[in-house]
Enzyme design. Structure first.
Site, PDB file in Angstrom:
ATOM      1  N   ASN A 150       0.812  -1.229   0.000  1.00  0.00           N
ATOM      2  CA  ASN A 150       0.000   0.000   0.000  1.00  0.00           C
ATOM      3  C   ASN A 150       0.845   1.278   0.000  1.00  0.00           C
ATOM      4  O   ASN A 150       0.487   2.260  -0.632  1.00  0.00           O
ATOM      5  CB  ASN A 150      -1.010  -0.013   1.147  1.00  0.00           C
ATOM      6  N   LYS A 173      12.781  -7.187   1.453  1.00  0.00           N
ATOM      7  CA  LYS A 173      11.856  -7.963   0.613  1.00  0.00           C
ATOM      8  C   LYS A 173      10.602  -7.136   0.338  1.00  0.00           C
ATOM      9  O   LYS A 173       9.714  -7.027   1.168  1.00  0.00           O
ATOM     10  CB  LYS A 173      11.465  -9.279   1.274  1.00  0.00           C
ATOM     11  N   SER A 176       5.380  -8.710  -3.390  1.00  0.00           N
ATOM     12  CA  SER A 176       5.495  -9.362  -4.707  1.00  0.00           C
ATOM     13  C   SER A 176       4.705  -8.639  -5.792  1.00  0.00           C
ATOM     14  O   SER A 176       5.110  -8.622  -6.947  1.00  0.00           O
ATOM     15  CB  SER A 176       4.999 -10.802  -4.625  1.00  0.00           C
ATOM     16  N   GLY A 226       2.579  -5.340   7.624  1.00  0.00           N
ATOM     17  CA  GLY A 226       1.657  -6.136   6.819  1.00  0.00           C
ATOM     18  C   GLY A 226       0.491  -6.585   7.652  1.00  0.00           C
ATOM     19  O   GLY A 226       0.169  -5.982   8.683  1.00  0.00           O
ATOM     20  N   GLU A 248       4.410  -3.970  12.470  1.00  0.00           N
ATOM     21  CA  GLU A 248       3.417  -2.909  12.226  1.00  0.00           C
ATOM     22  C   GLU A 248       2.277  -3.572  11.464  1.00  0.00           C
ATOM     23  O   GLU A 248       2.411  -3.860  10.272  1.00  0.00           O
ATOM     24  CB  GLU A 248       4.022  -1.793  11.375  1.00  0.00           C
ATOM     25  N   LEU A 249       1.166  -3.810  12.146  1.00  0.00           N
ATOM     26  CA  LEU A 249       0.128  -4.665  11.555  1.00  0.00           C
ATOM     27  C   LEU A 249      -1.130  -3.877  11.204  1.00  0.00           C
ATOM     28  O   LEU A 249      -1.066  -2.665  11.035  1.00  0.00           O
ATOM     29  CB  LEU A 249      -0.143  -5.820  12.520  1.00  0.00           C
ATOM     30  N   CYS A 282      -3.151   1.760   6.697  1.00  0.00           N
ATOM     31  CA  CYS A 282      -3.371   1.140   8.008  1.00  0.00           C
ATOM     32  C   CYS A 282      -3.966   2.130   9.007  1.00  0.00           C
ATOM     33  O   CYS A 282      -4.595   1.736   9.972  1.00  0.00           O
ATOM     34  CB  CYS A 282      -2.070   0.564   8.529  1.00  0.00           C
ATOM     35  N   GLU A 460       8.293   2.787  14.688  1.00  0.00           N
ATOM     36  CA  GLU A 460       9.086   3.269  13.566  1.00  0.00           C
ATOM     37  C   GLU A 460       9.106   4.791  13.617  1.00  0.00           C
ATOM     38  O   GLU A 460       8.346   5.414  14.356  1.00  0.00           O
ATOM     39  CB  GLU A 460       8.490   2.775  12.247  1.00  0.00           C
TER      40      GLU A 460
HETATM   41  P1  NDP Z   1       0.873  -9.207   3.887  1.00  0.00           P
HETATM   42  O1  NDP Z   1       1.042  -9.515   5.316  1.00  0.00           O
HETATM   43  O2  NDP Z   1       0.164 -10.168   3.039  1.00  0.00           O
HETATM   44  O3  NDP Z   1       2.296  -8.992   3.185  1.00  0.00           O
HETATM   45  C1  NDP Z   1       3.260  -8.108   3.670  1.00  0.00           C
HETATM   46  C2  NDP Z   1       4.648  -8.602   3.287  1.00  0.00           C
HETATM   47  O4  NDP Z   1       4.905  -9.834   3.960  1.00  0.00           O
HETATM   48  C3  NDP Z   1       4.792  -8.909   1.797  1.00  0.00           C
HETATM   49  O5  NDP Z   1       6.085  -8.554   1.384  1.00  0.00           O
HETATM   50  C4  NDP Z   1       4.592 -10.411   1.763  1.00  0.00           C
HETATM   51  O6  NDP Z   1       5.167 -11.025   0.642  1.00  0.00           O
HETATM   52  C5  NDP Z   1       5.315 -10.823   3.033  1.00  0.00           C
HETATM   53  N1  NDP Z   1       4.962 -12.135   3.552  1.00  0.00           N
HETATM   54  C6  NDP Z   1       3.833 -12.858   3.316  1.00  0.00           C
HETATM   55  N2  NDP Z   1       3.903 -14.039   3.980  1.00  0.00           N
HETATM   56  C7  NDP Z   1       5.078 -14.052   4.649  1.00  0.00           C
HETATM   57  C8  NDP Z   1       5.723 -14.987   5.502  1.00  0.00           C
HETATM   58  N3  NDP Z   1       5.180 -16.155   5.807  1.00  0.00           N
HETATM   59  N4  NDP Z   1       6.925 -14.670   6.013  1.00  0.00           N
HETATM   60  C9  NDP Z   1       7.507 -13.490   5.731  1.00  0.00           C
HETATM   61  N5  NDP Z   1       6.961 -12.580   4.907  1.00  0.00           N
HETATM   62  C10 NDP Z   1       5.754 -12.848   4.371  1.00  0.00           C
HETATM   63  O7  NDP Z   1       0.209  -7.775   3.843  1.00  0.00           O
HETATM   64  P2  NDP Z   1      -0.307  -6.979   2.558  1.00  0.00           P
HETATM   65  O8  NDP Z   1       0.782  -6.853   1.564  1.00  0.00           O
HETATM   66  O9  NDP Z   1      -1.599  -7.565   2.146  1.00  0.00           O
HETATM   67  O10 NDP Z   1      -0.511  -5.526   3.167  1.00  0.00           O
HETATM   68  C11 NDP Z   1      -1.701  -5.081   3.704  1.00  0.00           C
HETATM   69  C12 NDP Z   1      -1.688  -5.113   5.225  1.00  0.00           C
HETATM   70  O11 NDP Z   1      -0.638  -4.325   5.726  1.00  0.00           O
HETATM   71  C13 NDP Z   1      -2.939  -4.542   5.834  1.00  0.00           C
HETATM   72  O12 NDP Z   1      -3.461  -5.420   6.802  1.00  0.00           O
HETATM   73  C14 NDP Z   1      -2.484  -3.266   6.520  1.00  0.00           C
HETATM   74  O13 NDP Z   1      -3.205  -2.866   7.615  1.00  0.00           O
HETATM   75  C15 NDP Z   1      -1.092  -3.586   6.864  1.00  0.00           C
HETATM   76  N6  NDP Z   1      -0.341  -2.361   7.020  1.00  0.00           N
HETATM   77  C16 NDP Z   1       0.070  -1.983   8.270  1.00  0.00           C
HETATM   78  C17 NDP Z   1       0.718  -0.788   8.474  1.00  0.00           C
HETATM   79  C18 NDP Z   1       1.217  -0.397   9.810  1.00  0.00           C
HETATM   80  O14 NDP Z   1       2.109   0.420   9.861  1.00  0.00           O
HETATM   81  N7  NDP Z   1       0.718  -0.940  10.880  1.00  0.00           N
HETATM   82  C19 NDP Z   1       0.976   0.126   7.362  1.00  0.00           C
HETATM   83  C20 NDP Z   1       0.515  -0.355   6.100  1.00  0.00           C
HETATM   84  C21 NDP Z   1      -0.119  -1.568   5.952  1.00  0.00           C
HETATM   85  P3  NDP Z   1       4.293 -11.255  -0.699  1.00  0.00           P
HETATM   86  O15 NDP Z   1       3.968  -9.923  -1.211  1.00  0.00           O
HETATM   87  O16 NDP Z   1       5.213 -12.019  -1.545  1.00  0.00           O
HETATM   88  O17 NDP Z   1       3.082 -12.042  -0.268  1.00  0.00           O
END
Ligand code: NDP
Length: 479
Positions: A150, A173, A176, A226, A248-249, A282, A460
């Protein structure tokens, strides 16, 4: 088409398998780039390169590291137009927002270039006359930086800059589905003179590349942004080596409008924070709680302004909102709206795709306002990550605060009021890592950003962000 490779040990690397993926524009699904995909092996190679580079980088003076970070910031600014265009093409956001994201990322590099010089130690009084206690901070080691789609550049900068300033070497990383601009951003640190192995980038599925970065004992720190479910997986698997974590979720931010709020400002703030980046933030406004006395006026104004927002291809000038990032995100948004309507919500605007040929191939959706919502509905419980503002009314501020805190998430919360006591007491009671009082943003370079509850932990930005990459050491000195 833009082609991007991995960066391992200072070299551009394709991938052992030769596998590639095509990155598509969410506005029309046309290909915009090709990325080489690695797997566990490439991730291991990158970790090993970072491990080899670590001792020399950790021993480099903060001032020298800072020079490289400043140079990287300059390169980001020089390349701003290309980076911003790439970001819009792969992510969908309007070009003006992409430009802002790139500028902000350069600012973060500059900030940590300086903050790295302030990694202070302490001299602590000792209990014995024959000894002295020194406290020093040292880099934690190889850091894995894992980011979502995002804000692929911004969120990478929040990790890359403090990690390098602290003296850590990194393996990044990017997501994708949107790896192009983030990779080009990390590349600037290499181009600015970071020695081989200090900065590495690997691409490939999270379940393989990300998992290797988490599970391999070489990485000592995982910085992740994520989904909460991915964060939980990372925490479980990093536990084996008791790694340092910052997670940061997800978020589910409440936005409280009191009866004494400045309504123009509250409407404007809500509009922006609910719909910018198509609600895929987020800290987006997810739940709007408005005092009964002003609910009708607030709602009417919000609907009126929402209907004026221009949806379109992010490259077209004058566009306020681009497409959503993916079909999956759009479907989730639709499901949340349908669930709310089934349970008695009222649709005030949006709720569907815009009509017209120009929207047919992209993941467009109209910004949506609902009222008559309650906490039984998905929109009020789960992160929609879509452009929806659901409005609920309240009678007392106490009631609003209870509703606001009735969530497993705790990243950001907002309150609009003209009363200083209400502002202060509410800010203290809201269960969130960041509270915005009469503002709609809690991200500031100089201030800590992060979550409570299931929004994660670790901070962060600011000096707190730097601390996440440092270990504390006590040196007891006999004299
Ligand atoms: P994901 O958790 O699906 O992916 C985030 C990253 O983690 C990607 O690079 C992904 O790789 C990687 N990943 C996936 N599975 C694993 C694993 N098993 N081990 C290590 N890395 C892994 O999140 P999204 O990309 O869908 O992002 C959206 C989410 O992020 C929302 O829930 C949002 O709230 C949150 N977010 C939180 C923020 C905060 O600061 N708290 C800020 C912005 C977003 P790949 O792309 O290859 O799947």
């Amino acid at each position: 088409m833009y082609q991007t490779m991995m960066l391992i040990d200072g070299e551009q690397v394709k991938s052992l398998s030769g596998r590639t993926a095509v990155i598509r524009n969410p506005a029309n699904q046309e290909p915009v780039g090709q990325v080489f995909l690695g797997g566990r092996e490439e991730a291991r190679a990158a970790l090993e390169a970072a491990e080899r580079a670590f001792p020399a980088w950790a021993a480099t003076s903060p001032a020298a590291r800072g020079k490289i970070l400043h140079r990287a910031a300059d390169l980001v600014r020089e390349r701003q137009e290309d980076l911003a265009r790439l970001l819009t093409l792969e992510q969908g956001k309007p070009l003006k927002e992409s430009r802002r994201e790139i500028q902000a990322s350069a600012d973060v590099l500059d900030y940590y270039a300086e903050e790295g010089r302030r990694i202070f130690g302490e001299l602590v009084p000792s209990a014995s006359a024959g000894s002295r206690s020194l406290v020093i901070r040292q880099p934690v080691g190889v850091a894995a930086l894992i980011t979502p789609w995002n804000f692929p550049v911004d969120l990478m900068s929040w990790k890359l800059a403090p990690a390098l300033a602290a003296g850590c070497t990194v393996v990044a990383k990017p997501p994708s589905l949107a790896p192009l601009a983030a990779t080009a951003f990390v590349q600037t640190a290499h181009d600015a003179g970071a020695p081989p192995g200090v900065v590495n980038v690997v691409h490939g599925p999270g379940g393989q590349v990300g998992a290797e970065l988490v599970e391999n004992p070489i990485s000592k720190k995982i910085a992740f942004t994520g989904e909460s479910s991915t964060g939980r997986w990372i925490m479980e698997h990093a536990a084996r080596h008791l790694k340092r974590l910052s997670l940061e979720l997800g978020g589910h931010a409440p936005f409280i409008v009191c009866k004494d709020a400045h309504l123009d400002r509250a409407v404007e703030a809500c509009l922006r924070r609910a719909f910018n980046n198509m609600g895929q933030i987020c800290i987006s406004v997810n739940r709007v709680y408005v005092a009964e006395e002003v609910a009708e006026e607030f709602t009417n104004r919000l609907v009126e302004q929402t209907q004026r927002l221009k949806v379109g291809d992010g490259l077209d000038p004058g566009v306020d909102l681009g497409p959503m990032f993916s079909q999956q995100q759009r479907e989730k948004t639709r499901e949340h709206i349908a669930d709310a309507l089934e349970k008695g919500a009222r649709l005030l605007c949006g709720g569907r795709e815009p009509e017209g040929k120009e929207y047919e191939k992209g993941f467009f959706f109209l910004p949506t306002v609902l009222d008559h919502v309650d906490h039984s509905m998905l929109v009020m419980q789960e992160e929609t990550f879509g452009p929806v503002a659901p409005i609920m009314t309240f009678q007392t501020v106490d009631q609003a605060l209870e509703l606001a805190n009735d969530s497993p998430y705790g990243l950001a919360a907002y309150i609009f009021t003209s009363d200083l006591s209400t502002a202060f007491l509410a800010a203290e009671r809201l269960e969130a890592g960041g509270v915005g009082v009469n503002v709609n943003n809690v991200a500031e370079i100089q201030a800590p950003f992060g979550g409570w509850k299931q929004s994660g932990f670790g901070r962060e930005l600011s000096h707190y962000g730097l601390e996440q990459y440092l270990e504390i050491k006590h040196i007891r000195l006999g004299i």
